[in-house]
Design a protein around this motif. Sequence first.
Motif, PDB file in Angstrom:
ATOM      1  N   GLY A   1       5.741  38.306   7.760  1.00 23.50           N
ATOM      2  CA  GLY A   1       6.211  38.060   6.560  1.00 23.50           C
ATOM      3  C   GLY A   1       5.313  38.756   5.527  1.00 23.50           C
ATOM      4  O   GLY A   1       4.652  39.663   5.967  1.00 23.50           O
ATOM      5  N   THR A   2       4.852  38.072   4.480  1.00 23.74           N
ATOM      6  CA  THR A   2       3.970  38.707   3.707  1.00 23.74           C
ATOM      7  C   THR A   2       2.906  37.538   2.987  1.00 23.74           C
ATOM      8  O   THR A   2       3.352  36.179   3.054  1.00 23.74           O
ATOM      9  CB  THR A   2       4.430  39.478   2.295  1.00 23.74           C
ATOM     10  N   VAL A   3       1.756  37.629   2.750  1.00 29.59           N
ATOM     11  CA  VAL A   3       0.663  36.839   2.237  1.00 29.59           C
ATOM     12  C   VAL A   3       0.028  37.335   1.094  1.00 29.59           C
ATOM     13  O   VAL A   3      -0.192  38.612   0.950  1.00 29.59           O
ATOM     14  CB  VAL A   3      -0.307  36.388   3.383  1.00 29.59           C
ATOM     15  N   ALA A   4      -0.418  36.387  -0.002  1.00 30.08           N
ATOM     16  CA  ALA A   4      -1.059  37.041  -1.140  1.00 30.08           C
ATOM     17  C   ALA A   4      -2.287  36.670  -1.073  1.00 30.08           C
ATOM     18  O   ALA A   4      -2.817  35.715  -0.537  1.00 30.08           O
ATOM     19  CB  ALA A   4      -0.270  36.524  -2.442  1.00 30.08           C
ATOM     20  N   SER A   5      -3.175  37.195  -1.748  1.00 28.79           N
ATOM     21  CA  SER A   5      -4.703  36.995  -1.785  1.00 28.79           C
ATOM     22  C   SER A   5      -5.145  35.352  -2.177  1.00 28.79           C
ATOM     23  O   SER A   5      -6.256  34.986  -1.738  1.00 28.79           O
ATOM     24  CB  SER A   5      -5.605  37.873  -2.428  1.00 28.79           C
ATOM     25  N   ASN A   6      -4.233  34.750  -2.927  1.00 28.17           N
ATOM     26  CA  ASN A   6      -4.489  33.331  -3.465  1.00 28.17           C
ATOM     27  C   ASN A   6      -3.947  32.547  -2.558  1.00 28.17           C
ATOM     28  O   ASN A   6      -3.834  31.381  -3.013  1.00 28.17           O
ATOM     29  CB  ASN A   6      -4.567  33.397  -4.889  1.00 28.17           C
ATOM     30  N   GLY A   7      -2.985  33.017  -1.382  1.00 30.78           N
ATOM     31  CA  GLY A   7      -2.658  31.814  -0.667  1.00 30.78           C
ATOM     32  C   GLY A   7      -0.987  31.929  -0.287  1.00 30.78           C
ATOM     33  O   GLY A   7      -0.706  31.585   0.725  1.00 30.78           O
TER      34      GLY A   7
ATOM     35  N   ASN B   1      -3.800  41.612   0.312  1.00 34.54           N
ATOM     36  CA  ASN B   1      -2.371  41.169  -0.207  1.00 34.54           C
ATOM     37  C   ASN B   1      -1.602  42.044   0.560  1.00 34.54           C
ATOM     38  O   ASN B   1      -1.804  43.284   0.817  1.00 34.54           O
ATOM     39  CB  ASN B   1      -2.231  41.397  -1.503  1.00 34.54           C
ATOM     40  N   GLY B   2      -0.664  41.552   1.319  1.00 37.33           N
ATOM     41  CA  GLY B   2       0.160  42.337   2.217  1.00 37.33           C
ATOM     42  C   GLY B   2       0.954  41.638   3.446  1.00 37.33           C
ATOM     43  O   GLY B   2       1.091  40.627   3.479  1.00 37.33           O
ATOM     44  N   PRO B   3       1.323  42.493   4.272  1.00 42.61           N
ATOM     45  CA  PRO B   3       2.105  42.150   5.675  1.00 42.61           C
ATOM     46  C   PRO B   3       1.155  41.016   6.307  1.00 42.61           C
ATOM     47  O   PRO B   3      -0.008  41.094   6.547  1.00 42.61           O
ATOM     48  CB  PRO B   3       2.379  43.229   6.366  1.00 42.61           C
ATOM     49  N   ALA B   4       1.879  39.968   6.733  1.00 40.05           N
ATOM     50  CA  ALA B   4       1.392  38.868   7.720  1.00 40.05           C
ATOM     51  C   ALA B   4       2.202  38.738   8.906  1.00 40.05           C
ATOM     52  O   ALA B   4       3.310  38.874   8.907  1.00 40.05           O
ATOM     53  CB  ALA B   4       1.070  37.669   6.739  1.00 40.05           C
ATOM     54  N   ALA B   5       1.488  38.432   9.947  1.00 39.75           N
ATOM     55  CA  ALA B   5       2.068  38.098  11.422  1.00 39.75           C
ATOM     56  C   ALA B   5       1.220  37.086  12.128  1.00 39.75           C
ATOM     57  O   ALA B   5       0.308  36.869  12.047  1.00 39.75           O
ATOM     58  CB  ALA B   5       2.184  39.529  12.250  1.00 39.75           C
ATOM     59  N   ALA B   6       2.286  36.302  12.709  1.00 39.33           N
ATOM     60  CA  ALA B   6       1.909  35.024  13.680  1.00 39.33           C
ATOM     61  C   ALA B   6       2.474  35.363  14.982  1.00 39.33           C
ATOM     62  O   ALA B   6       3.551  35.630  15.089  1.00 39.33           O
ATOM     63  CB  ALA B   6       2.184  33.716  13.078  1.00 39.33           C
ATOM     64  N   THR B   7       1.396  35.278  15.980  1.00 37.82           N
ATOM     65  CA  THR B   7       1.811  35.627  17.399  1.00 37.82           C
ATOM     66  C   THR B   7       1.591  34.362  18.367  1.00 37.82           C
ATOM     67  O   THR B   7       0.120  33.894  18.172  1.00 37.82           O
ATOM     68  CB  THR B   7       1.370  36.750  17.934  1.00 37.82           C
TER      69      THR B   7
ATOM     70  N   GLY C   1      -8.740  22.981  -5.695  1.00 35.90           N
ATOM     71  CA  GLY C   1      -9.668  23.940  -5.294  1.00 35.90           C
ATOM     72  C   GLY C   1      -9.308  25.412  -5.475  1.00 35.90           C
ATOM     73  O   GLY C   1      -8.003  25.774  -5.977  1.00 35.90           O
ATOM     74  N   THR C   2      -9.690  26.398  -4.896  1.00 38.20           N
ATOM     75  CA  THR C   2      -9.377  27.797  -4.769  1.00 38.20           C
ATOM     76  C   THR C   2      -9.124  28.305  -3.436  1.00 38.20           C
ATOM     77  O   THR C   2      -9.804  27.821  -2.454  1.00 38.20           O
ATOM     78  CB  THR C   2     -10.130  28.743  -5.562  1.00 38.20           C
ATOM     79  N   THR C   3      -8.414  29.127  -3.065  1.00 34.63           N
ATOM     80  CA  THR C   3      -7.932  29.714  -1.984  1.00 34.63           C
ATOM     81  C   THR C   3      -8.198  31.211  -1.845  1.00 34.63           C
ATOM     82  O   THR C   3      -7.647  32.021  -2.983  1.00 34.63           O
ATOM     83  CB  THR C   3      -6.527  29.571  -1.395  1.00 34.63           C
ATOM     84  N   GLU C   4      -8.933  31.996  -1.118  1.00 34.31           N
ATOM     85  CA  GLU C   4      -8.932  33.473  -1.176  1.00 34.31           C
ATOM     86  C   GLU C   4      -8.784  34.012   0.363  1.00 34.31           C
ATOM     87  O   GLU C   4      -9.203  33.500   1.396  1.00 34.31           O
ATOM     88  CB  GLU C   4     -10.375  33.900  -1.457  1.00 34.31           C
ATOM     89  N   ILE C   5      -7.622  34.979   0.528  1.00 29.43           N
ATOM     90  CA  ILE C   5      -7.411  35.627   1.863  1.00 29.43           C
ATOM     91  C   ILE C   5      -8.195  36.723   1.821  1.00 29.43           C
ATOM     92  O   ILE C   5      -7.909  37.988   0.951  1.00 29.43           O
ATOM     93  CB  ILE C   5      -5.941  35.641   1.896  1.00 29.43           C
ATOM     94  N   ARG C   6      -9.081  37.101   2.740  1.00 26.99           N
ATOM     95  CA  ARG C   6      -9.932  38.285   2.680  1.00 26.99           C
ATOM     96  C   ARG C   6      -9.919  38.728   4.096  1.00 26.99           C
ATOM     97  O   ARG C   6      -9.743  38.394   5.001  1.00 26.99           O
ATOM     98  CB  ARG C   6     -11.367  37.756   2.323  1.00 26.99           C
ATOM     99  N   LYS C   7     -10.139  40.407   4.034  1.00 19.54           N
ATOM    100  CA  LYS C   7     -10.303  41.032   5.225  1.00 19.54           C
ATOM    101  C   LYS C   7     -11.573  40.667   5.705  1.00 19.54           C
ATOM    102  O   LYS C   7     -12.526  40.626   5.171  1.00 19.54           O
ATOM    103  CB  LYS C   7     -10.217  42.605   5.003  1.00 19.54           C
ATOM    104  N   VAL C   8     -11.423  40.459   7.105  1.00 19.73           N
ATOM    105  CA  VAL C   8     -12.906  40.171   7.861  1.00 19.73           C
ATOM    106  C   VAL C   8     -13.708  41.524   7.775  1.00 19.73           C
ATOM    107  O   VAL C   8     -15.135  41.466   7.727  1.00 19.73           O
ATOM    108  CB  VAL C   8     -12.660  39.852   9.461  1.00 19.73           C
TER     109      VAL C   8
END
Length: 212
Positions: free
Chosen positions: A75-81, A42-48, A28-35
């Motif tokens: 780290g970083t995440v791209a819009s397609n995952g 696309n950009g910095p990613a953080a997990a707490t 299938g497809t994956t999209e990372i989007r701003k709420v």
Amino acid sequence: MPRIRQIAALTGAAALALTAVGSPAYAGTTEIRKVSDNSLYNGPAAATLIQSMVVEAKVLGVTTTTTCTTASMSGTVASNGPLSISAASVSGCSGSASGITFLGLPWSGGVTYAPQGPPGRDGYLTLNGFSVSATVAGVSCTYGGVAVANGFNGSNAARPVAANSQAQVNMAGITINKTGGSFLCPGSAAIKQGVFALTGGGQSLKVTGTYP
């Protein structure tokens, strides 16, 4: 805590790397989007860590428990995952483990849209090649492998920490495997509890896309 019980404490650090379960089949497809505006991100990613990590392991037939209260990854995440983790840390672990170190950074991986339910996850997160070492009472142990954990959007009523409205990764039910070290090191450990909140550049994110 006796020496053998201390050895199991290091597995809490390995757990914070989102440790291994089998990756589901997917097409299938994956999209990372701003709420905020639903635009692709696309950009910095953080997990707490927002729910303490609780890990159980058996050492010479004795079940031991370790709890870690603080952890983060960035780290970083791209819009397609695709995802890369370049820094990771853990602290506040009971059980007297010391010298906990994450190895082999950066870790590559990805976020995949793969909903289940209702209610259930929105997708899963995968990390490849992570590795963690620790020294306890002079005994060195190493854990690592491929890591997969279920992910939930902040709007998903099934998210594990309801009081937090960010996207979340739930690590409960995952097994950690030893990759090196003394025979006194636990061969594996089970994560009983542990949740990370995920953000991108301080913004709330969500995963969507198409799923067969």
